[in-house]
Design a protein around this motif. Sequence first.
Motif, PDB file in Angstrom:
ATOM      1  N   TRP A 161       0.818  -1.212   0.000  1.00 33.80           N
ATOM      2  CA  TRP A 161       0.000   0.000   0.000  1.00 33.80           C
ATOM      3  C   TRP A 161       0.854   1.265   0.000  1.00 33.80           C
ATOM      4  CZ3 TRP A 161       0.278   3.637   3.853  1.00 33.80           C
ATOM      5  CH2 TRP A 161       0.888   3.255   5.055  1.00 33.80           C
ATOM      6  N   ILE A 162       1.960   1.291   0.758  1.00 34.17           N
ATOM      7  CA  ILE A 162       2.774   2.502   0.798  1.00 34.17           C
ATOM      8  C   ILE A 162       3.626   2.617  -0.458  1.00 34.17           C
ATOM      9  CG2 ILE A 162       4.634   1.423   2.130  1.00 34.17           C
ATOM     10  CD1 ILE A 162       3.431   5.120   2.271  1.00 34.17           C
ATOM     11  N   ILE A 163       4.067   1.493  -1.002  1.00 35.92           N
ATOM     12  CA  ILE A 163       4.815   1.531  -2.261  1.00 35.92           C
ATOM     13  C   ILE A 163       3.928   2.074  -3.371  1.00 35.92           C
ATOM     14  CG2 ILE A 163       5.909   0.099  -4.039  1.00 35.92           C
ATOM     15  CD1 ILE A 163       6.979  -1.646  -1.754  1.00 35.92           C
ATOM     16  N   GLN A 216      10.319   7.149  -8.618  1.00 30.22           N
ATOM     17  CA  GLN A 216      10.719   6.102  -9.548  1.00 30.22           C
ATOM     18  C   GLN A 216      11.772   5.172  -8.946  1.00 30.22           C
ATOM     19  OE1 GLN A 216      11.556   8.635 -13.169  1.00 30.22           O
ATOM     20  NE2 GLN A 216      10.229   7.113 -14.109  1.00 30.22           N
ATOM     21  N   THR A 217      12.363   5.595  -7.835  1.00 29.25           N
ATOM     22  CA  THR A 217      13.316   4.750  -7.130  1.00 29.25           C
ATOM     23  C   THR A 217      12.853   4.610  -5.688  1.00 29.25           C
ATOM     24  OG1 THR A 217      15.145   5.473  -8.534  1.00 29.25           O
ATOM     25  CG2 THR A 217      15.716   4.427  -6.449  1.00 29.25           C
ATOM     26  N   VAL A 218      12.693   3.358  -5.252  1.00 25.77           N
ATOM     27  CA  VAL A 218      12.164   3.067  -3.923  1.00 25.77           C
ATOM     28  C   VAL A 218      13.198   2.259  -3.144  1.00 25.77           C
ATOM     29  CG1 VAL A 218      10.317   1.941  -2.625  1.00 25.77           C
ATOM     30  CG2 VAL A 218       9.805   3.084  -4.795  1.00 25.77           C
ATOM     31  N   LEU A 219      13.423   2.665  -1.901  1.00 27.46           N
ATOM     32  CA  LEU A 219      14.331   1.980  -0.992  1.00 27.46           C
ATOM     33  C   LEU A 219      13.504   1.386   0.141  1.00 27.46           C
ATOM     34  CD1 LEU A 219      17.267   1.384   0.008  1.00 27.46           C
ATOM     35  CD2 LEU A 219      17.222   3.653   1.087  1.00 27.46           C
ATOM     36  N   VAL A 220      13.619   0.079   0.342  1.00 26.55           N
ATOM     37  CA  VAL A 220      12.788  -0.623   1.317  1.00 26.55           C
ATOM     38  C   VAL A 220      13.656  -1.158   2.448  1.00 26.55           C
ATOM     39  CG1 VAL A 220      11.124  -2.467   1.691  1.00 26.55           C
ATOM     40  CG2 VAL A 220      11.197  -1.289  -0.517  1.00 26.55           C
ATOM     41  N   PRO A 221      13.364  -0.785   3.696  1.00 25.65           N
ATOM     42  CA  PRO A 221      14.178  -1.249   4.820  1.00 25.65           C
ATOM     43  C   PRO A 221      13.849  -2.675   5.251  1.00 25.65           C
ATOM     44  CG  PRO A 221      12.412   0.150   5.627  1.00 25.65           C
ATOM     45  CD  PRO A 221      12.319   0.166   4.118  1.00 25.65           C
ATOM     46  N   MET A 222      14.783  -3.255   5.991  1.00 28.16           N
ATOM     47  CA  MET A 222      14.590  -4.522   6.697  1.00 28.16           C
ATOM     48  C   MET A 222      14.065  -5.661   5.817  1.00 28.16           C
ATOM     49  SD  MET A 222      15.638  -4.441   9.782  1.00 28.16           S
ATOM     50  CE  MET A 222      16.213  -3.230  11.002  1.00 28.16           C
ATOM     51  N   VAL A 223      14.747  -5.913   4.729  1.00 26.86           N
ATOM     52  CA  VAL A 223      14.394  -7.046   3.880  1.00 26.86           C
ATOM     53  C   VAL A 223      15.233  -8.245   4.319  1.00 26.86           C
ATOM     54  CG1 VAL A 223      14.334  -7.942   1.524  1.00 26.86           C
ATOM     55  CG2 VAL A 223      13.748  -5.541   1.981  1.00 26.86           C
ATOM     56  N   GLU A 224      14.564  -9.365   4.562  1.00 24.43           N
ATOM     57  CA  GLU A 224      15.241 -10.517   5.164  1.00 24.43           C
ATOM     58  C   GLU A 224      15.209 -11.783   4.326  1.00 24.43           C
ATOM     59  OE1 GLU A 224      13.237 -10.914   8.913  1.00 24.43           O
ATOM     60  OE2 GLU A 224      14.553  -9.454   9.891  1.00 24.43           O
ATOM     61  N   THR A 225      14.262 -11.895   3.383  1.00 20.83           N
ATOM     62  CA  THR A 225      14.121 -13.147   2.651  1.00 20.83           C
ATOM     63  C   THR A 225      13.868 -12.900   1.166  1.00 20.83           C
ATOM     64  OG1 THR A 225      11.706 -13.317   2.873  1.00 20.83           O
ATOM     65  CG2 THR A 225      13.056 -14.192   4.689  1.00 20.83           C
ATOM     66  N   ALA A 226      14.099 -13.941   0.373  1.00 18.85           N
ATOM     67  CA  ALA A 226      13.837 -13.871  -1.062  1.00 18.85           C
ATOM     68  C   ALA A 226      12.341 -13.736  -1.338  1.00 18.85           C
ATOM     69  CB  ALA A 226      14.396 -15.104  -1.755  1.00 18.85           C
ATOM     70  N   ASP A 227      11.514 -14.390  -0.536  1.00 21.50           N
ATOM     71  CA  ASP A 227      10.063 -14.274  -0.722  1.00 21.50           C
ATOM     72  C   ASP A 227       9.610 -12.833  -0.516  1.00 21.50           C
ATOM     73  OD1 ASP A 227       9.805 -16.954  -1.280  1.00 21.50           O
ATOM     74  OD2 ASP A 227       9.164 -17.519   0.742  1.00 21.50           O
ATOM     75  N   GLN A 228      10.157 -12.181   0.506  1.00 19.72           N
ATOM     76  CA  GLN A 228       9.826 -10.783   0.745  1.00 19.72           C
ATOM     77  C   GLN A 228      10.289  -9.923  -0.428  1.00 19.72           C
ATOM     78  OE1 GLN A 228      11.680  -9.226   4.252  1.00 19.72           O
ATOM     79  NE2 GLN A 228      10.532  -7.294   4.213  1.00 19.72           N
TER      80      GLN A 228
END
Length: 259
Positions: free
Chosen positions: A80-82, A91-103
Amino acid sequence: MAAPKNHFKQALTEGQRQIGCWCSFGEAITTELMGTAGFDWLVIDGEHAPNDIRSIRDQLVALATSSAEPVVRVPIGETWIIKQVLDAGAQTVLVPMVETADQAAELVRACRYPPEGTRGVGAAGARATRFGGTPEYIQTADAQICLLLQVENRIGIENLDAILAVEGVDGIFIGPADLSTDMGHQGNSAHPEVRAVIADAITRIKAAGKAPGILGVTEEATQAYAEMGAQFLAVGIDVVLLAQSARALASRWSDDGTG
């Protein structure tokens, strides 16, 4: 008319080093000022700065005529926030706390329109389409979105190779403060053990054909990360720059007023 070309994404693809800085005031006027400084990219920080979607939008507007490319860090990796920041024109998004390939895979889908993704098709009246003035936006937007994922704890590092294998991820940003704290060194990102993990991560990111990024808040750290091969390298935080300069100036003149 197609979606605007993402020059930051193009530069990463071409292997160019991009020097950036954090914008943490949450104010359009300070971000506009930062846009005149000569940085290649600027982070509009939705995670730790006092931002909402309106202030993020206003800062995107403030950088519209700047050569600095805006990178919007969302507070959390949710669809929703993306969707909101993309519709606001990011056009460029930085996402914190990514831990897995599924995420990581879900975040890629959040940045793309169906059938490849889950981004809502409602940008006709949004800033991203120049309020309906970019008729081919939906057909061309996906190719111009740059997705950067923050890997900043031990779980993320353990799963780094699997995250790197996810198609559609353009770069990996190592979060040294969070990583060092999770490793038991409470914000001491200069600890040799932490530095070794960061250096190894940057090497693996580059080997996978992705762009490695990081933030250095001291000259020593920034130089070390540059030598490790960081490609999109943030070299400061606007709030810290002001605080340090103000305190130094006050200290210089506070004793006898003569300097």
